[in-house]
Scaffold this motif. Structure first.
Motif, PDB file in Angstrom:
ATOM      1  N   VAL A 156       1.595   9.773 -12.639  1.00  0.00           N
ATOM      2  CA  VAL A 156       1.014   9.998 -11.312  1.00  0.00           C
ATOM      3  C   VAL A 156       1.668   9.047 -10.320  1.00  0.00           C
ATOM      4  CG1 VAL A 156      -0.979   8.498 -11.862  1.00  0.00           C
ATOM      5  CG2 VAL A 156      -1.137  10.138  -9.974  1.00  0.00           C
ATOM      6  N   PHE A 157       2.165   9.605  -9.210  1.00  0.00           N
ATOM      7  CA  PHE A 157       2.892   8.815  -8.226  1.00  0.00           C
ATOM      8  C   PHE A 157       2.844   9.501  -6.859  1.00  0.00           C
ATOM      9  CE2 PHE A 157       6.847   7.139  -6.278  1.00  0.00           C
ATOM     10  CZ  PHE A 157       6.603   5.785  -6.416  1.00  0.00           C
ATOM     11  N   PRO A 158       1.702   9.417  -6.156  1.00  0.00           N
ATOM     12  CA  PRO A 158       1.583  10.052  -4.840  1.00  0.00           C
ATOM     13  C   PRO A 158       1.949   9.095  -3.706  1.00  0.00           C
ATOM     14  CG  PRO A 158      -0.558   9.294  -5.527  1.00  0.00           C
ATOM     15  CD  PRO A 158       0.410   8.906  -6.621  1.00  0.00           C
ATOM     16  N   SER A 159       3.131   8.532  -3.765  1.00  0.00           N
ATOM     17  CA  SER A 159       3.540   7.522  -2.786  1.00  0.00           C
ATOM     18  C   SER A 159       3.402   8.038  -1.357  1.00  0.00           C
ATOM     19  CB  SER A 159       4.995   7.122  -3.051  1.00  0.00           C
ATOM     20  OG  SER A 159       5.402   6.098  -2.190  1.00  0.00           O
ATOM     21  N   ARG A 160       3.013   7.134  -0.460  1.00  0.00           N
ATOM     22  CA  ARG A 160       2.850   7.516   0.951  1.00  0.00           C
ATOM     23  C   ARG A 160       4.200   7.757   1.625  1.00  0.00           C
ATOM     24  NH1 ARG A 160      -1.714   3.692   0.502  1.00  0.00           N
ATOM     25  NH2 ARG A 160      -3.551   5.022   0.771  1.00  0.00           N
ATOM     26  N   THR A 198       2.592  14.207  -7.961  1.00  0.00           N
ATOM     27  CA  THR A 198       3.180  13.445  -6.863  1.00  0.00           C
ATOM     28  C   THR A 198       2.735  14.086  -5.543  1.00  0.00           C
ATOM     29  OG1 THR A 198       5.220  12.385  -6.085  1.00  0.00           O
ATOM     30  CG2 THR A 198       5.400  14.678  -6.859  1.00  0.00           C
ATOM     31  N   ALA A 199       3.387  13.708  -4.470  1.00  0.00           N
ATOM     32  CA  ALA A 199       3.027  14.245  -3.149  1.00  0.00           C
ATOM     33  C   ALA A 199       4.291  14.606  -2.384  1.00  0.00           C
ATOM     34  CB  ALA A 199       2.206  13.214  -2.372  1.00  0.00           C
ATOM     35  N   THR A 200       4.133  15.436  -1.366  1.00  0.00           N
ATOM     36  CA  THR A 200       5.277  15.866  -0.563  1.00  0.00           C
ATOM     37  C   THR A 200       5.966  14.698   0.129  1.00  0.00           C
ATOM     38  OG1 THR A 200       3.795  16.320   1.301  1.00  0.00           O
ATOM     39  CG2 THR A 200       4.359  18.187  -0.131  1.00  0.00           C
ATOM     40  N   THR A 201       5.295  13.568   0.241  1.00  0.00           N
ATOM     41  CA  THR A 201       5.848  12.378   0.884  1.00  0.00           C
ATOM     42  C   THR A 201       6.774  11.585  -0.039  1.00  0.00           C
ATOM     43  OG1 THR A 201       3.727  11.370   0.311  1.00  0.00           O
ATOM     44  CG2 THR A 201       4.029  12.050   2.598  1.00  0.00           C
ATOM     45  N   THR A 202       6.959  12.077  -1.247  1.00  0.00           N
ATOM     46  CA  THR A 202       7.879  11.472  -2.211  1.00  0.00           C
ATOM     47  C   THR A 202       9.088  12.391  -2.319  1.00  0.00           C
ATOM     48  OG1 THR A 202       6.031  10.516  -3.437  1.00  0.00           O
ATOM     49  CG2 THR A 202       8.110  10.709  -4.606  1.00  0.00           C
ATOM     50  N   GLY A 203      10.257  11.868  -2.028  1.00  0.00           N
ATOM     51  CA  GLY A 203      11.466  12.695  -2.008  1.00  0.00           C
ATOM     52  C   GLY A 203      11.708  13.464  -3.292  1.00  0.00           C
ATOM     53  N   ALA A 204      11.420  12.852  -4.429  1.00  0.00           N
ATOM     54  CA  ALA A 204      11.643  13.522  -5.713  1.00  0.00           C
ATOM     55  C   ALA A 204      10.726  14.716  -5.912  1.00  0.00           C
ATOM     56  CB  ALA A 204      11.470  12.530  -6.859  1.00  0.00           C
ATOM     57  N   SER A 221       0.812  -1.227   0.000  1.00  0.00           N
ATOM     58  CA  SER A 221       0.000   0.000   0.000  1.00  0.00           C
ATOM     59  C   SER A 221       0.843   1.272   0.000  1.00  0.00           C
ATOM     60  CB  SER A 221      -0.938   0.004   1.208  1.00  0.00           C
ATOM     61  OG  SER A 221      -0.191   0.052   2.411  1.00  0.00           O
ATOM     62  N   ARG A 222       2.127   1.164   0.282  1.00  0.00           N
ATOM     63  CA  ARG A 222       2.971   2.347   0.403  1.00  0.00           C
ATOM     64  C   ARG A 222       3.011   3.199  -0.864  1.00  0.00           C
ATOM     65  NH1 ARG A 222       9.045   1.367   0.713  1.00  0.00           N
ATOM     66  NH2 ARG A 222       9.189   2.595  -1.160  1.00  0.00           N
ATOM     67  N   LYS A 223       2.921   2.567  -2.020  1.00  0.00           N
ATOM     68  CA  LYS A 223       2.990   3.329  -3.275  1.00  0.00           C
ATOM     69  C   LYS A 223       1.704   4.094  -3.558  1.00  0.00           C
ATOM     70  CE  LYS A 223       7.072   1.611  -4.134  1.00  0.00           C
ATOM     71  NZ  LYS A 223       8.297   2.349  -4.199  1.00  0.00           N
ATOM     72  N   ASN A 224       0.612   3.720  -2.882  1.00  0.00           N
ATOM     73  CA  ASN A 224      -0.622   4.497  -2.873  1.00  0.00           C
ATOM     74  C   ASN A 224      -1.458   4.388  -4.151  1.00  0.00           C
ATOM     75  OD1 ASN A 224      -2.527   6.069  -1.624  1.00  0.00           O
ATOM     76  ND2 ASN A 224      -1.422   7.987  -1.844  1.00  0.00           N
ATOM     77  N   CYS A 239       6.087  22.291 -13.879  1.00  0.00           N
ATOM     78  CA  CYS A 239       6.242  20.980 -14.518  1.00  0.00           C
ATOM     79  C   CYS A 239       5.368  19.898 -13.900  1.00  0.00           C
ATOM     80  CB  CYS A 239       7.697  20.552 -14.494  1.00  0.00           C
ATOM     81  SG  CYS A 239       8.322  20.108 -12.863  1.00  0.00           S
ATOM     82  N   GLY A 240       4.626  20.231 -12.865  1.00  0.00           N
ATOM     83  CA  GLY A 240       3.792  19.211 -12.250  1.00  0.00           C
ATOM     84  C   GLY A 240       3.021  19.750 -11.065  1.00  0.00           C
ATOM     85  N   ILE A 241       2.417  18.810 -10.362  1.00  0.00           N
ATOM     86  CA  ILE A 241       1.586  19.147  -9.211  1.00  0.00           C
ATOM     87  C   ILE A 241       2.036  18.300  -8.038  1.00  0.00           C
ATOM     88  CG2 ILE A 241      -0.767  19.112  -8.277  1.00  0.00           C
ATOM     89  CD1 ILE A 241      -1.706  19.380 -11.268  1.00  0.00           C
ATOM     90  N   VAL A 242       2.317  18.953  -6.915  1.00  0.00           N
ATOM     91  CA  VAL A 242       2.713  18.260  -5.698  1.00  0.00           C
ATOM     92  C   VAL A 242       1.581  18.409  -4.686  1.00  0.00           C
ATOM     93  CG1 VAL A 242       4.383  18.103  -3.820  1.00  0.00           C
ATOM     94  CG2 VAL A 242       5.162  18.684  -6.130  1.00  0.00           C
ATOM     95  N   LEU A 243       1.004  17.287  -4.308  1.00  0.00           N
ATOM     96  CA  LEU A 243      -0.095  17.283  -3.348  1.00  0.00           C
ATOM     97  C   LEU A 243       0.440  17.347  -1.925  1.00  0.00           C
ATOM     98  CD1 LEU A 243      -2.122  14.356  -4.952  1.00  0.00           C
ATOM     99  CD2 LEU A 243      -2.494  16.816  -5.278  1.00  0.00           C
ATOM    100  N   GLY A 244      -0.199  18.128  -1.087  1.00  0.00           N
ATOM    101  CA  GLY A 244       0.193  18.219   0.316  1.00  0.00           C
ATOM    102  C   GLY A 244      -0.208  16.988   1.115  1.00  0.00           C
ATOM    103  N   ASP A 245      -1.271  16.316   0.697  1.00  0.00           N
ATOM    104  CA  ASP A 245      -1.768  15.125   1.387  1.00  0.00           C
ATOM    105  C   ASP A 245      -1.873  14.005   0.361  1.00  0.00           C
ATOM    106  OD1 ASP A 245      -3.157  13.103   2.670  1.00  0.00           O
ATOM    107  OD2 ASP A 245      -4.824  14.356   3.305  1.00  0.00           O
ATOM    108  N   CYS A 246      -0.999  13.026   0.468  1.00  0.00           N
ATOM    109  CA  CYS A 246      -0.948  11.944  -0.522  1.00  0.00           C
ATOM    110  C   CYS A 246      -2.223  11.110  -0.550  1.00  0.00           C
ATOM    111  CB  CYS A 246       0.258  11.058  -0.270  1.00  0.00           C
ATOM    112  SG  CYS A 246       0.225  10.187   1.321  1.00  0.00           S
ATOM    113  N   ASP A 247      -3.014  11.134   0.509  1.00  0.00           N
ATOM    114  CA  ASP A 247      -4.227  10.323   0.589  1.00  0.00           C
ATOM    115  C   ASP A 247      -5.502  11.090   0.242  1.00  0.00           C
ATOM    116  OD1 ASP A 247      -3.103   7.808   1.398  1.00  0.00           O
ATOM    117  OD2 ASP A 247      -2.680   8.715   3.345  1.00  0.00           O
TER     118      ASP A 247
END
Length: 191
Positions: free
Chosen positions: A116-120, A140-146, A53-56, A154-162
């Motif tokens: 799309v990659f909002p990993s937990r 992606t999400a802030t929980t992804t180091g990249a 489930s970590r990859k979300n 160039c993209g969208i970074v979500l504050g809450d991966c869930d």
């Protein structure tokens, strides 16, 4: 940030980002038919270990329900994965294409419209910069180091991966605006 949170002085921290082969991962065109993917649809790409489930992927599937004109290619081994059954239960299995574990990621990325990659939790997430090098806008999400390399150009970074609603909004934005996808993809490649 994790090191700072446990008391390591910021001045003692140096971040060295992973690199990516810019010749192997480059914009271009691939035959979707040859890859087992549908033609003439907008196609998001997700890649990762889909047995955990970590990859979300669950949040991605729930968000996809709210973006009915978008298809999703999923790269990752399906044995012991709950996600094919989840896609069926959500009535989106006709739009979710499970490709299994693959060695042709550059070609799959060239056939995709966005990544799309909002990993937990992801210390870095090489797939994110491979997608960027391939000229794909990234969600992606802030929980992804990249995510540190992804800016609003160039993209969208979500504050809450869930947050499936926020993810659906991001997917819909990129799905509905081809010009924006192309512009973001060019800047992703530059970064």
């Amino acid at each position: 940030q994790e090191l700072v949170n446990i008391g390591v002085p910021r001045s003692q921290i140096r971040v060295v980002a992973n690199g990516v082969d810019l010749q192997e991962f480059a914009p271009g065109v691939s035959s979707r038919t040859a890859l087992g993917l549908p033609e003439n649809v907008n196609l998001a790409l997700f890649a990762g270990d889909i047995r955990i489930s970590r990859k979300n992927l669950d949040t991605v599937l729930h968000a996809l329900v709210k973006v009915p004109k978008l298809h999703l290619a999923v790269v990752g081994g399906t044995q012991d994965s709950p996600y094919p059954a989840m896609a069926k239960a959500l009535n989106i299995s006709e739009r979710v294409h499970f490709l299994g574990y693959r060695h042709d990621m550059p070609q799959i990325q060239r056939a995709s419209d966005l990544f799309v990659f909002p990993s937990r939790y992801e210390p870095f997430g090489l797939v994110v910069i491979e997608a960027m090098a391939s000229g794909l806008p990234v969600i992606t999400a802030t929980t992804t180091g990249a995510a540190d390399l992804v800016n609003p150009d160039c993209g969208i970074v979500l504050g809450d991966c869930d947050d499936a609603n926020a993810l659906a909004e991001a997917l819909e934005l990129l799905n509905s605006d081809r010009s924006l996808r192309q512009q973001m993809g060019k800047l992703a490649r530059t970064i």
